[in-house]
Design an enzyme around this catalytic site. Structure first.
Site, PDB file in Angstrom:
ATOM      1  N   SER A  11       4.772 -98.765 -72.844  1.00 61.57           N
ATOM      2  CA  SER A  11       6.180 -98.482 -73.156  1.00 61.57           C
ATOM      3  C   SER A  11       6.926 -98.014 -71.929  1.00 61.57           C
ATOM      4  CB  SER A  11       6.252 -97.411 -74.237  1.00 61.57           C
ATOM      5  OG  SER A  11       5.779 -96.186 -73.686  1.00 61.57           O
ATOM      6  N   LYS A  12       8.230 -98.210 -72.020  1.00 58.90           N
ATOM      7  CA  LYS A  12       9.149 -97.816 -70.960  1.00 58.90           C
ATOM      8  C   LYS A  12       9.015 -96.349 -70.617  1.00 58.90           C
ATOM      9  CE  LYS A  12      13.167-100.366 -71.682  1.00 58.90           C
ATOM     10  NZ  LYS A  12      14.546-100.613 -71.929  1.00 58.90           N
ATOM     11  N   ARG A  13       8.736 -95.553 -71.643  1.00 60.18           N
ATOM     12  CA  ARG A  13       8.725 -94.103 -71.432  1.00 60.18           C
ATOM     13  C   ARG A  13       7.685 -93.686 -70.394  1.00 60.18           C
ATOM     14  NH1 ARG A  13       7.668 -92.486 -76.663  1.00 60.18           N
ATOM     15  NH2 ARG A  13       8.598 -94.458 -77.247  1.00 60.18           N
TER      16      ARG A  13
END
Ligand code: GLU
Length: 480
Positions: free
Chosen positions: A253-255
Site C-alpha cells: 500500500s501507498k501508506r
C-alpha cells in the site's frame, strides 16, 4: 500451436502501480520468450474513474521501462481499437447475444433497492438475489419498461448449484461454486459494459491465448469462464500472479512507501533495476542469480517458475539492485543520466570530460545518478562548511602549521598528478616526522568539507592545483 497472444489491460486511473508494472513485465516476457504478441488494451469503461492524461502517462511509463508492446493504442494492429471506450457497440452486440440465448436478463432495480440487497446480503452472508425479479418479467413488460426509459442493467444468469472449475498455470486446479456468485452486471445503466463483459469479449476477439494478471482477479475468473461458455468460445489459459506485500506482509500500500512507478523514476532509479526487481517479485530463475537484464529475462522467464505465495516488496533490495546496475553502466551513459541533475543544480556548463572524471571516482560510492551531484557537490563547488565530527577528530593544534608546509610543497609542483600529490604529502610528513595520515585527513576536510570520499590524491588531481590551493587556504583561515 497457435501464436501466443497476451495483453496488459490496465484501467487508466492515473499512474502505473508497481504491481501493474510486474503484470506488464510478465506478459511482455512471456510473449518474447514464446515469440508471441504483447498487446496493450486500455480498460476505461468505468467513466467515474477516468483520469485525464492517464493513458499517455501509462504508455510513457511502459516505454521508459522498455516494455514495448506490439499492438495497442497508437500502434495499430488487426484487433483494434484497443481502447474499450471506442468499442461500445461491440459490447452492446454481445449483450444482445446473451439476452437472446437466455443467459442474461434485464433488471430494473433502483440504486436504493440494490443498496438494500447489499445490506441484507452482508447480514445474512448468503447471496440475496432479489434482482432476479427481472427474470419474471415477460418480454412485453421488459420492452415497455425500456421504452418508458426505466433505468436498466443487464445481468448474467448464474446457474444454481454448479461448480466452475478451471486450471490456473500458477495456482493449479481452482474451483468456485456458482452459489457464491452474484448475477454479475454486464451492462450498466449508462450503456457502458462492466469490466467482466468487456474483458471477456475483448480477450476473445483479440485472440488472447493466456490471461496473466494479479491474484485479485481470481474470484472474477469463474464468471469469465461461464461467459466463455455462454458465448460458445474456448477460454484462454489463466495465470494469476501472487500478491505484492509490504515488509509486514500486509497488502502493498501507498501508506508504507511509493507504489507509483513514476516515483521511482523521479528518484533516479534505473528502469533496468526496477524491472529486475519486480521480475523477482513472484518469479525466480531456479538458482541464486539476482541480477538480470531485460534481455536475459526474456530468455529465462517461464510461468512455471512463478510462485503462489505473496512476494514482499523490499526497498533495500531495490537500492542494492540499482547500485549493481549503476556499476555495470558505461560512464558515457551515466554522464547522460547525470546531466539533468547538474542542470537542476545550475551546473550546466561543466565540461563532459570533467563530469566523466567525477563519475569514475564516485561510481563505486553512489546508488543513483543524482548522487554524483549531491554526494559529489565538492567537485563542482568549494565547500561552504566542514564536517564537524571530522574537524574535532582530525584538526589538532599543530595541524595548521603542518598544512601550510604541505601547501607550499603543492605550490612547487610543476604537474599535479595523483602520484605528484602523494609524493609531496609523504615528503612533507617525513620532514615533519609524522605519519601521512596527520596530513591526509585534514587535507580532505579542507578540500571537500567531508570526512569521507574517494582516494584523496585522485580527487585532488581531478580538482586541479589551483582549486586545491584555494580550498586549503580557505580551510586554514576558517579552521585554523
Ligand atoms: N482492467 C483490469 C485492471 O485494471 C484488468 C484485469 C485483467 O487483466 O483482467 O487490472
Amino acid at each position: 500451436m497457435s501464436t501466443v497472444r497476451v495483453r496488459f489491460a490496465p484501467s487508466p486511473t492515473g499512474y502505473l502501480h508497481v504491481g501493474g508494472l510486474r503484470t506488464a513485465l510478465y506478459n511482455y516476457l512471456f510473449a518474447r520468450r514464446n515469440n508471441g504478441v504483447f498487446l496493450l488494451r486500455i480498460e476505461d469503461t468505468d467513466r467515474s474513474r477516468y483520469v485525464e492524461g492517464a493513458v499517455e502517462n501509462l504508455i510513457r511509463t511502459l516505454d521508459w521501462a522498455g516494455l514495448h508492446f506490439d499492438e495497442g493504442p497508437g500502434m495499430g494492429g488487426s484487433a483494434g481499437p484497443y481502447i474499450q471506450s471506442e468499442r461500445i457497440a461491440t459490447y452492446r452486440a454481445h449483450v444482445e447475444m446473451l439476452l437472446a440465448s437466455g443467459n442474461a436478463y434485464y433488471a430494473f432495480d433502483t440504486p436504493a433497492e440494490l443498496e438494500d440487497m447489499r445490506k441484507k446480503q452482508e447480514k445474512l452472508r448468503v447471496p440475496v438475489r432479489e434482482y432476479r425479479r427481472g427474470l419474471d418479467l415477460t418480454g412485453e413488460e421488459v420492452r415497455r419498461k425500456l421504452a418508458a426509459g426505466a433505468p436498466a442493467v443487464v445481468r448474467m444468469k448464474m446457474p444454481a448449484g454448479e461448480t466452475v472449475a478451471f486450471e490456473d498455470i500458477v495456482r493449479g486446479g481452482v474451483e468456485f461454486s456458482t452459489d457464491e456468485l452474484d448475477d454479475q452486471v454486464l451492462l450498466k445503466s449508462d450503456g457502458y459494459p462492466t469490466y467482466h463483459l468487456a474483458n471477456v469479449v475483448d480477450d476473445h476477439l483479440m485472440g488472447v491465448t493466456h490471461v496473466i494478471r494479479g491474484e485479485e482477479w481470481l474470484p472474477s475468473t469463474p464468471k469469465h469462464v461461464l461467459l466463455y461458455r455462454y458465448f460458445g468460445w474456448e477460454p484462454p489459459r489463466f495465470a494469476h500472479l501472487p500478491l505484492l506485500l509490504n515488509a509486514d506482509k500486509s497488502k502493498l500500500s501507498k501508506r508504507q512507501g511509493d507504489v507509483a512507478v513514476e516515483e521511482y523514476r523521479n528518484k533516479g532509479f534505473f528502469p533496468e533495476a526496477l524491472v529486475n526487481f519486480v521480475a523477482l517479485l513472484g518469479w525466480n530463475p531456479g538458482d541464486e542469480r539476482e541480477i538480470f537484464t531485460l534481455e536475459e529475462l526474456e530468455k529465462e522467464f517461464t510461468l512455471e517458475r512463478v510462485g503462489k505465495s505473496g512476494a514482499v516488496f523490499n526497498i533495500e533490495k531495490l537500492n542494492w539492485m540499482n547500485t549493481e546496475h549503476l556499476r555495470h553502466k558505461p560512464d558515457a551513459e551515466l554522464l547522460e543520466l547525470t546531466r539533468p541533475f547538474l542542470a537542476a543544480a545550475d551546473l550546466r556548463d561543466v565540461a563532459d570530460s570533467y563530469v566523466l572524471e567525477v563519475i569514475r571516482l564516485l561510481k563505486e560510492r553512489v546508488e543513483r545518478p543524482g548522487q554524483f551531484v549531491s554526494t559529489g557537490m565538492y567537485f563542482f563547488r568549494d565547500p561552504d562548511s566542514y564536517d564537524e565530527q571530522a574537524g574535532k577528530k582530525h584538526w589538532k593544534p599543530e595541524t595548521a602549521s603542518r598544512l601550510r608546509l604541505a601547501l607550499s610543497a603543492f605550490r612547487d609542483l610543476a604537474t599535479f598528478s595523483p602520484g605528484d600529490i602523494e609524493s609531496a604529502v609523504r615528503a612533507t610528513a617525513t620532514a615533519l616526522g609524522t605519519g601521512a595520515g596527520a596530513l591526509i585527513h585534514p587535507l580532505r576536510l579542507t578540500v571537500t568539507g567531508l570526512a569521507q570520499g574517494p582516494g584523496l590524491f585522485d580527487l585532488m588531481a581531478v580538482l586541479g592545483k589551483e582549486t586545491c590551493i584555494r580550498r586549503i587556504d580557505r580551510g586554514l583561515s576558517v579552521l585554523g
